[in-house]
Design an enzyme around this catalytic site. Structure first.
Site, short mmCIF file in Angstrom:
data_model
loop_
_atom_site.label_atom_id
_atom_site.label_comp_id
_atom_site.label_asym_id
_atom_site.label_seq_id
_atom_site.Cartn_x
_atom_site.Cartn_y
_atom_site.Cartn_z
N ASP A 1 0.91 -1.21 0.07
CA ASP A 1 -0.36 0.04 -0.06
C ASP A 1 1.27 1.41 0.04
O ASP A 1 2.03 0.87 -0.60
CB ASP A 1 -0.61 0.16 1.04
CG ASP A 1 -2.05 0.77 1.30
OD1 ASP A 1 -2.01 1.96 0.77
OD2 ASP A 1 -3.06 0.40 0.97
N HIS B 1 -3.37 6.24 3.58
CA HIS B 1 -3.98 5.10 3.20
C HIS B 1 -3.60 3.38 4.22
O HIS B 1 -4.38 2.79 4.43
CB HIS B 1 -4.43 5.54 1.68
CG HIS B 1 -5.20 4.04 1.36
ND1 HIS B 1 -4.95 2.29 0.83
CD2 HIS B 1 -6.51 4.02 0.39
CE1 HIS B 1 -6.29 2.63 0.21
NE2 HIS B 1 -7.07 3.01 0.30
N SER C 1 -11.60 -0.95 -0.59
CA SER C 1 -9.89 -0.64 0.57
C SER C 1 -10.27 -1.49 2.11
O SER C 1 -9.36 -2.08 2.56
CB SER C 1 -9.48 0.68 0.35
OG SER C 1 -9.03 0.57 -1.24
C1 NAG Z 1 -5.83 -3.51 2.00
O1 NAG Z 1 -5.64 -2.40 1.25
C2 NAG Z 1 -7.60 -2.35 1.13
C3 NAG Z 1 -7.22 -0.96 0.36
O2 NAG Z 1 -6.08 -0.01 0.80
C4 NAG Z 1 -7.62 -1.36 2.60
O3 NAG Z 1 -8.70 -1.08 1.91
C5 NAG Z 1 -7.98 -2.49 2.78
O4 NAG Z 1 -7.75 -1.32 4.83
C6 NAG Z 1 -6.17 -3.46 3.39
N1 NAG Z 1 -6.82 -3.88 4.66
C7 NAG Z 1 -5.82 -4.72 5.57
C8 NAG Z 1 -5.80 -6.06 5.82
O5 NAG Z 1 -5.35 -3.68 5.60
#
Ligand code: NAG
Ligand code: NAG
Ligand code: NAG
Ligand code: NAG
Ligand code: NAG
Length: 805
Positions: free
Chosen positions: A151, A226, A592
């Site tokens: 990410d 994010h 996400s």
């Molecule tokens: C993974 O990435 C997505 C998109 O950014 C996000 O919505 C989601 O919360 C993330 N999940 C984890 C388990 O970190």
């Protein structure tokens, strides 16, 4: 069971997002291509000698086309030498075409660029810290599961990643001490610790296309928020007192709160957007598989229309395939392009694709107009004196002379006239489904005191709350006299709004807004116990699956609206440069946000059932999902108030407490996926390349319908009966399960319709015979379900059929 060739089941969450486009190389017509060669012949546990040999074979291949080793050195960006066999290189189009013709090359494709676009949700899913027997206690809070996030990086100082009370790092971690993080004021001594066990960044493809990243920013530190948000949703520890502007106050935590977490940064800022490149993502996945993580959350990926049609030319799909062959489950977001049909991305069967729905918590503020109208909207940010009335103006009435009405209605930058809107509440139309902070910035820069933000029709009744720069209330009602393409129900809508006092309904008078209209805005507050919930988020991307029509997508839904989770202090809550604020927590929206909920739950299942394959974990979560809301009625769609269906929610809404004890699972191993590729028409040579380079023979009898998927989709039925095969594996106590199956307009028979299991991991095969009737309209999808039950467990699979002839 099945495919557990390795000790640890690992799970990758690919929570992909939206906007994908192709990057231009800065200096020439060269672009970054991925040359994909399948799996390595060195197999799944490479030594450093194996990796060196793989890299030198990549250089040899490149040299054979470019003419010299120097040119190959210059062109090479990454050699994927661990689990994914291939490389990323800067090439001219003709050079790429030349390489594609070489023997052993599976595919050559441009590295696509992707753009990125969470407290209460766990209680809503039934998980409570102080309860005795929820999936959290049974799954030991996901302890010793390793969750990685691909990410925007991580804010390591976040309280969600403190390591008090954690034991030593699990020995399965092979990532060493890599911790590519810079110190900032207030950094603790160890930026990585027993909770945040590693951090790396991957920027080479981004830099090849965009020029060098500023040296101070060459770090895995999250400067966009994010990655911190998503990683903490999946694996953040308990942090009491988390809130945004005091709303949503509660204990923040992830789905596997005691998991270890790792961050792989692949998304980089470019002016005020961000860019995540497939070539960097593939390198991060190759590394993560090798590091021994259990769960990876990848927040970027497939965009509708730009995603490769073919699985062999999509870096994220291929990365997920290699993760699956290494016993890692990939969880990905469905996309935020709803409510339109056929918008779902990440359609490969080895990816777990997650749509978004609401929880039973809202952040609300009431707009009271001087003409008596009242609208209950959503807000994080209203802090105005509730009894004071402010002038109200539509953005189209407050526009600058040189701005068009089309632009001004969305409060685009430079469209509002301060002389008209200063000190007033300005009404803007929401342009983007999940982000409208640029509209709030325009309201603020033009001197507006507050903003009311009106949904367009496609945004339905989903109210997404953001930490706007001005006090802001979003709502979905049509204001009479406020334009033509605004929210609200079209006249003669077959689905009129429901009775008053339900979530979105309001008392509406009819007078159009006038220059003398004033409004009062009540302070934002948290409301818990909303009914109905969950409701499908209107923006969640929908089926049918355009890439693999015989696989139903999305697979399930999970909370993705107004999710509060940890955030980065390296950026503002709006991510706008003009916004000086810094928040430890923030509320974000999107699929996400829903996919990390599922990766957190998958982490609990992994802790409880370490030998289960990724497909078994996915099956457990899918077959126990519910299609009902908290009023025990069918889940609705916030877009149009109609009932939602399998193209909206797949198997339904995730239920962690049931998922950990599913009774039976539909398991799938690598061979089964390879047979699926045979049935899909790929040639044996390519399929063999994916099989760690050992020859794979396609046997004639495989039908695409027979992949042991936990849902059944038959998009091309004629009037002859079609037989679908499935195999169930018992993962519960001995028992007899009976089948019931029903699809509107078709006859469905299950043979045999009763199965007895006497021991753990016993497998039983059955057939489902589907015959449509000639009464059924052609090309129209019909829905139903197959349910196996022993009276205690309910193992449910949605069935989707369409008559073609
Ligand atoms: C993974 O990435 C997505 C998109 O950014 C996000 O919505 C989601 O919360 C993330 N999940 C984890 C388990 O970190
Ligand atoms: C795969 O195997 C074939 C035949 O054994 C061999 O020629 C080829 O080089 C191998 N490919 C890779 C990438 O190792
Ligand atoms: C949040 O809740 C905690 C515990 O109830 C309380 O101590 C704290 O003051 C609250 N914070 C805010 C900002 O309301
Ligand atoms: C309109 O003109 C102003 C300056 O008077 C400028 O700042 C703004 O960007 C212009 N807006 C548009 C939409 O052209
Ligand atoms: C399954 O079907 C058999 C035969 O009809 C019946 O005796 C049994 O009670 C059923 N079991 C369940 C759990 O419904």
């Amino acid at each position: 069971m099945g495919s557990s060739k390795f000790h640890y089941l690992r799970i990758i969450v690919l929570s992909f997002l939206l906007f994908t486009f192709l990057p231009e190389a800065v200096h020439s017509s060269k672009k970054c291509y991925i040359v994909y060669l399948g799996a390595h012949s060195h197999g799944p546990s490479p030594t450093s000698l194996d990796m060196e040999a793989a890299t030198s074979s990549h250089y040899n291949l490149l040299t054979s086309v470019l003419g010299s080793h120097e040119k190959a050195e210059e062109a090479m960006i990454y050699s994927y030498n661990k689990h994914i066999n291939g490389f990323a290189a800067l090439l001219e189009e003709e050079e790429a075409a030349h390489i594609a013709k070489k023997p052993n090359v599976v595919s050559v494709f441009l590295s696509k660029e992707h753009k990125l676009q969470t407290t209460r949700s766990w209680d809503f899913l039934g998980l409570r810290r102080d309860a005795k027997n929820t999936a959290w206690q049974k799954g030991r809070f996901g302890e010793n599961t390793i969750i990685a996030n691909i990410d925007t990086g991580v804010w390591p100082e976040s309280k969600s990643f403190r390591d008090g009370g954690y034991g030593p790092i699990p020995s399965k971690w092979r990532g060493g001490k890599a911790c590519q993080l810079d110190r900032v004021h207030g950094s603790p001594k160890n930026l990585c610790n027993r909770k945040l066990i590693g951090a790396r960044f991957f920027s080479d493809v981004f830099e090849a296309a965009n020029g060098k990243v500023n040296p101070n920013e060459r770090t895995a530190r999250d400067l966009q928020g994010h990655g911190t948000h998503t990683l903490s949703t999946a694996g953040g520890d308990f942090v009491p007192g988390a809130h945004v502007f005091a709303v949503g106050n509660g204990t923040a935590k992830g789905g596997s709160p005691k998991a270890r977490v790792v961050s792989y940064k692949v998304c980089w800022s470019r002016t005020d957007e961000n860019s995540c490149n497939e070539g960097d993502i593939m390198s991060a996945i190759d590394q993560a598989i090798n590091d021994g993580v259990d769960i990876i959350n990848l927040s970027v990926g497939g965009r509708r229309g730009v995603t490769a049609e073919d699985i062999l030319t999509d870096g994220v799909t291929l990365g997920a395939f290699h993760a699956m062959s290494n016993n890692i489950l990939c969880v990905a977001s469905a996309g935020n392009d709803g409510p339109y049909p056929g918008t779902v991305v990440n359609g490969a069967p080895w990816i777990f694709t997650i749509g978004a729905s609401t929880i039973d918590r809202d952040f609300t503020s009431t707009i009271t107009f001087s003409d008596g109208r009242k609208i209950i909207g959503g807000s994080l940010s209203v802090t105005l004196p509730p009894d004071e009335a402010f002038d109200f103006i539509l953005a189209t009435d407050g526009k600058l002379a040189n701005a068009t009405i089309q632009d001004a209605q969305f409060c685009k930058p430079g469209t509002l006239d301060p002389a008209k809107v200063k000190g007033k509440v300005v009404n803007c139309i929401r342009k983007d489904n999940i982000k409208s902070v640029v509209e709030g910035l325009e309201a603020k820069s033009s001197g507006a005191l507050a903003m009311s933000l009106q949904n367009q029709k496609q945004q339905g009744k989903t109210l997404t709350d953001e930490a706007q720069m001005v006090p802001s209330v979003s709502y979905h009602k049509k204001l009479s006299g406020s334009g033509t393409n605004l929210g609200g129900h079209p006249p003669n809508s077959p689905h009129p709004p429901k009775a008053p006092n339900t979530y979105y309904d309001v008392i509406t008078a009819t007078a159009p807004p006038s220059p003398s209209l004033t409004v009062k805005l009540s302070p934002a507050k948290t409301v818990i116990g909303r009914k109905p919930a969950p409701v499908m988020a209107s923006y969640s991307s929908r089926g049918p699956n355009k890439i693999q029509p015989s696989i139903l997508k999305p697979d399930i839904i999970a909370p993705g609206v107004n999710i509060l989770a940890a955030y980065s202090l390296g950026t503002s809550p709006t991510t706008l440069l003009q916004d000086p604020r810094r928040f430890e927590f923030n509320v974000l929206q999107g699929t996400s946000m829903s996919s990390p909920h599922v990766s957190g739950i998958a982490g609990l299942l992994k802790t409880l059932h370490p030998t289960w394959s990724p497909a078994a974990i996915k099956s457990a979560i899918m077959t126990t999902a519910t299609t009902r809301d908290n009023t025990n009625r069918p889940i609705q769609d916030a877009f149009d108030d109609k009932l939602a269906g399998p193209f909206d929610y797949g198997s339904g809404h995730v239920q962690p407490d049931l998922a950990i004890e599913p009774g039976l699972v539909y398991d799938i191993g690598l061979k089964d996926y390879l047979n699926f590729l045979c049935a899909s028409g790929y040639n044996e040579q390519l399929i063999s390349a994916l099989n760690y380079n050992s020859t794979f023979v396609c046997r004639g009898s495989h039908s695409i319908n027979d992949l042991n998927y936990p849902s059944i989709t038959l998009p091309n039925l004629g009037l002859d009966p079609v037989i679908v095969k499935r195999t169930l594996t018992n993962v519960g106590p001995p028992g007899t399960y009976n089948a019931t199956a029903k699809v509107d307009g078709s006859e469905v028979t299950v043979v045999p319709n009763s199965l007895s299991f006497t021991k753990m991991y016993e497998k039983k095969t059955f057939k489902v015979i589907v015959q449509t009737s000639s009464v059924i309209q052609r090309y129209k999808y019909q829905f139903g379900a197959l349910v196996w039950s022993d009276g205690k467990h309910i193992v449910r699979s949605p069935i989707t059929v369409r008559r073609r002839n």
